[in-house]
Design a protein around this motif. Structure first.
Motif, mmCIF file in Angstrom:
data_model
loop_
_atom_site.group_PDB
_atom_site.id
_atom_site.type_symbol
_atom_site.label_atom_id
_atom_site.label_comp_id
_atom_site.label_asym_id
_atom_site.label_seq_id
_atom_site.Cartn_x
_atom_site.Cartn_y
_atom_site.Cartn_z
ATOM 1 N N ARG A 148 -4.915 4.627 7.910
ATOM 2 C CA ARG A 148 -4.796 3.405 7.117
ATOM 3 C C ARG A 148 -4.165 3.729 5.768
ATOM 4 N NH1 ARG A 148 -11.066 2.157 5.192
ATOM 5 N NH2 ARG A 148 -11.582 4.308 4.595
ATOM 6 N N ARG A 149 -3.576 2.724 5.172
ATOM 7 C CA ARG A 149 -2.898 2.880 3.895
ATOM 8 C C ARG A 149 -3.911 2.694 2.768
ATOM 9 N NH1 ARG A 149 1.684 5.553 2.863
ATOM 10 N NH2 ARG A 149 2.872 4.659 1.126
ATOM 11 N N ILE A 150 -3.940 3.644 1.812
ATOM 12 C CA ILE A 150 -4.863 3.555 0.695
ATOM 13 C C ILE A 150 -4.083 3.703 -0.617
ATOM 14 C CG2 ILE A 150 -6.779 4.498 2.034
ATOM 15 C CD1 ILE A 150 -6.447 7.088 0.370
ATOM 16 N N ALA A 197 -8.600 0.581 -0.153
ATOM 17 C CA ALA A 197 -7.793 0.312 1.033
ATOM 18 C C ALA A 197 -6.794 -0.798 0.727
ATOM 19 C CB ALA A 197 -8.689 -0.087 2.203
ATOM 20 N N ILE A 198 -5.596 -0.663 1.275
ATOM 21 C CA ILE A 198 -4.553 -1.670 1.074
ATOM 22 C C ILE A 198 -4.542 -2.594 2.285
ATOM 23 C CG2 ILE A 198 -2.109 -2.084 0.676
ATOM 24 C CD1 ILE A 198 -1.871 0.704 -0.466
ATOM 25 N N PRO A 199 -4.806 -3.884 2.118
ATOM 26 C CA PRO A 199 -4.746 -4.815 3.259
ATOM 27 C C PRO A 199 -3.340 -4.864 3.843
ATOM 28 C CG PRO A 199 -5.795 -5.829 1.335
ATOM 29 C CD PRO A 199 -5.197 -4.547 0.872
ATOM 30 N N THR A 228 -0.141 6.188 -3.670
ATOM 31 C CA THR A 228 -0.439 5.584 -2.373
ATOM 32 C C THR A 228 -0.271 6.652 -1.303
ATOM 33 O OG1 THR A 228 1.856 4.838 -2.084
ATOM 34 C CG2 THR A 228 0.299 3.275 -3.072
ATOM 35 N N GLY A 229 -0.938 6.454 -0.194
ATOM 36 C CA GLY A 229 -0.840 7.417 0.903
ATOM 37 C C GLY A 229 -1.592 6.925 2.117
ATOM 38 N N GLU A 268 -11.231 -3.145 -0.542
ATOM 39 C CA GLU A 268 -9.811 -3.447 -0.438
ATOM 40 C C GLU A 268 -9.282 -4.007 -1.756
ATOM 41 O OE1 GLU A 268 -9.247 -6.142 2.788
ATOM 42 O OE2 GLU A 268 -9.181 -4.532 4.299
ATOM 43 N N ILE A 269 -7.995 -3.762 -1.990
ATOM 44 C CA ILE A 269 -7.333 -4.369 -3.152
ATOM 45 C C ILE A 269 -7.383 -5.877 -3.005
ATOM 46 C CG2 ILE A 269 -5.113 -4.668 -4.301
ATOM 47 C CD1 ILE A 269 -4.471 -1.792 -3.704
#
Length: 660
Positions: free
Chosen positions: A3-5, A24-26, A57-58, A69-70
């Motif tokens: 997942r993208r964080i 966490a990035i939705p 980011t990664g 989440e953001i």
């Protein structure tokens, strides 16, 4: 599936939040949550959302880790580039502060309309410096051998600016403008910081003659919010530019920094009054190390801080082969004159002769008419009966007025001897102008101080009475300069008062016409000799040598630790364990103090520069520990009406005047 964080720096002054938090990035925000943008994220411990900046980011393989989440991407503008975060983090670590506090100084308040216009512009065309302009800049720098080559090679240099006027303007402004233009001609950005708006206007005037207006960005506290934010956004472009401004200009996130220059770094306006209290000179040194750019310190005098760097070989000197110096006269009253005479006969004659040729500058210590009053019988300083503030007179024969509460003292009586007679203890700019106006009848008198700002005077005969730092410019130079109240200035309880006086007097002497006399009245000793011989670096070297055995700054760094008595004691114990070998004389105190009505303690810590990272790291850890232990405890009302935890700890590093 990974997942993208995002790693987010929160905009909070709480010390325990001074780190990167994972969010966490939705899926719907994956394309918008890029490094550098503003976001809103939930803060679970507070039950609310808070703004922050995406730093990294990664992808994360551990999808089972519980992450919030953001909540929202505030704007697509990437206002925190990696280079600015790296600088803010380094400055904060060196000052035992928070990176968010540094960014609050570096990034202006967001203005939506200016931001939308910048995003719509999609970058700017790189500016071009014309060849003729480049040759002009090179000719100015040619006065100092190899200065241009050193700047382009990224050297650290200290320059003693020529004390003269060129085309009616101070030579220092022309020199710094030429240095910035030379760097811009190579396709790199330059930052020049000056103390106040008067210096800023002079520098901008010189730069506009050398660089295109599109390449010049002014960073000024007097600007409107949209103007300041638009200028900040311009520095984010890849196009090189020249940024000029006050102390916070050193944080400008320009692309490919080639030069950071400071004019008159001893001016107290370079001291940052907000946390983490980093001096602009220290920020410039950090930035030079981070960006690998050139660093230039220029002034008519040299601070002991810069002289320490020169002595160590960390900063090189650049001297002009032809040394120019004003004609300084140490003026004292002869034996047959009254000892109380404020202006000796020799200085009086110099003023009279100067008025036959043009304007004459008279520098005084304080503004107003009579800044202080005393009892005429016992010489006890007068005090307000309501608040205890000092009384002063606004004009001859006027009713005394309190300098704190503004009340008039109609029926004043001395608390020591009950006398009702007053005596003027000092002369401000207005009283000096009044006295000189009677001494030279028919002469034009101009007052220049904080209440009467004057930027420039013409070349007609006039007596210009100015406070230190408020001297106007005369296009052809002053025909005589009279420096009064020097003995009173030197009596101030300040560790650096000698350096400050030498700086005030040297800056005024630099405004004199070639060959015009500069009379320093009633002052002898090392400071006066340094001014008369125009050897300010030697005085700074002597000051540094005298402070070395006493471990006074800048020979050593000093930190002030202040807070709850128990928290201060714990922090000192932790420091002794974390940094062994500080020495028995490293800690001064702690001493009891009053903290908004609650008892507290204060301690001073002296440490070598080499131990700086370990000391600041230990002190910062103690600040975080005190903040965490104070959570949930009773709170009292602070002086500003806010809830203030009694179990708090505050640190200030590199004090300008630590009151040792």
């Amino acid at each position: 599936m990974p997942r993208r964080i995002a790693r987010v720096l929160l905009e909070s002054s709480l010390p325990q939040l001074d780190r990167l938090f994972d969010y966490a990035i939705p899926d719907e925000l994956v394309g918008d949550a890029r490094p550098g943008v503003r976001v809103k994220v939930p803060l679970r411990s507070a039950g609310r959302t808070i703004e922050g900046f995406v730093v990294e980011t990664g992808d994360e393989d551990d999808a089972d880790r519980a992450l919030s989440e953001i909540d929202q991407v505030v704007s697509a503008a990437r206002v925190l580039p990696e280079r600015l975060y790296r600088l803010a983090r380094t400055v904060a670590d060196r000052s035992a502060g928070s990176a968010s506090d540094v960014l609050r100084l570096a990034i202006p308040k967001r203005m939506v309309r200016a931001e939308k216009a910048w995003l719509a512009s999609d970058g700017a065309t790189p500016p071009v410096v014309l060849s003729e302009e480049r040759r002009t800049a090179d000719d100015v720098l040619a006065e100092f051998p190899m200065l241009r080559d050193r700047l382009l090679d990224g050297a650290r240099i200290a320059v003693d600016a020529p004390p003269r006027l060129v085309d009616g303007r101070p030579a220092w402004a022309r020199l710094l403008a030429a240095a910035a233009a030379a760097v811009l001609a190579e396709g790199r950005s330059a930052i020049v910081a000056v103390p106040d708006h008067r210096d800023l206007d002079l520098l901008q005037e010189q730069l506009l003659a050398l660089v295109p207006g599109s390449a010049l960005v002014r960073h000024d506290a007097g600007q409107s919010g949209p103007e300041r934010y638009a200028g900040f956004l311009r520095t984010l472009d890849d196009a090189p530019c020249v940024v000029i401004g006050n102390r916070s200009a050193v944080y400008a996130p320009v692309h490919d920094t080639g030069l950071v220059a400071l004019w008159d770094d001893g001016d107290p306006l370079f001291e940052e009054p907000l946390a983490p209290y980093a001096h602009a000179r220290d920020v410039a040194l950090v930035r030079q190390a981070v960006d690998g750019c050139a660093l230039l310190f220029a002034g008519h005098t040299r601070t002991s801080d810069v002289e320490r760097l020169v002595t160590l070989g960390f900063v090189a000197e650049a001297a002009a082969p032809r040394r120019a110096a004003p004609r300084v006269v140490l003026s004292t009253a002869p034996e047959h004159e009254q000892a109380s005479a404020r202006i000796p006969s020799a200085s009086f004659r110099a003023v009279r002769e100067g008025l036959d040729l043009g304007p004459v500058l008279v520098q005084v210590a304080r503004p107003g008419y009579a800044p202080s009053l005393v009892c005429a019988d016992c010489r006890t300083p007068t005090r307000c009966a309501h608040c205890g503030g000092p009384l002063h007179a606004r004009a001859r024969g006027a009713t005394p007025v309190c300098g704190w509460c503004g009340r008039s003292a109609h029926a004043w009586a001395c608390a020591a001897c009950a006398s009702t007679r007053l005596r003027l203890a000092s002369s401000g700019s207005e009283r000096t102008a009044d006295e000189l106006g009677r001494a030279f009848p028919g002469a034009r008198v101009i007052v220049a101080d904080g209440a009467h700002p004057v930027r420039e005077v013409d070349d007609r005969a006039a007596l210009v009475v100015a406070t230190r730092g408020a001297e106007p410019i005369a296009p052809s130079g002053y025909r005589a300069v009279l420096l009064l109240d020097g003995d009173r200035m030197l009596q101030a309880p300040d560790l650096r008062i000698g350096e400050s006086c030498l700086r005030w007097w040297s800056n005024a002497a630099a405004l004199a016409a070639p060959g015009a006399p500069v009379h320093l009245v009633g002052v002898t000793g090392p400071v006066a000799r340094a001014l008369a011989s125009w050897t300010q670096p030697n005085y700074a070297r002597t000051e540094l040598e005298e402070r070395l055995p006493l471990r006074m700054p800048p020979a050593a760094r000093v930190a002030r630790l202040e807070g709850d008595s128990a928290a201060v004691d714990r922090a000192l114990e932790t420091l002794a364990a974390d940094v062994p070998g500080l020495g028995d004389d490293a800690v001064l105190g702690p001493v009891p103090i009053d903290r908004d009505g609650y008892p507290g303690a204060r301690a001073l810590i002296r440490f070598d520069y080499g131990r700086g990272p370990a000391v600041t790291r230990s002190l910062r850890a103690s600040v975080v520990a005190a903040a965490m232990s104070g959570r949930g405890r009773g709170r009292g009302k602070g002086a500003r009406g806010r809830g203030t935890s009694r179990n708090t700890l505050a640190v200030r590093v590199d004090l300008a005047d630590p009151e040792l």
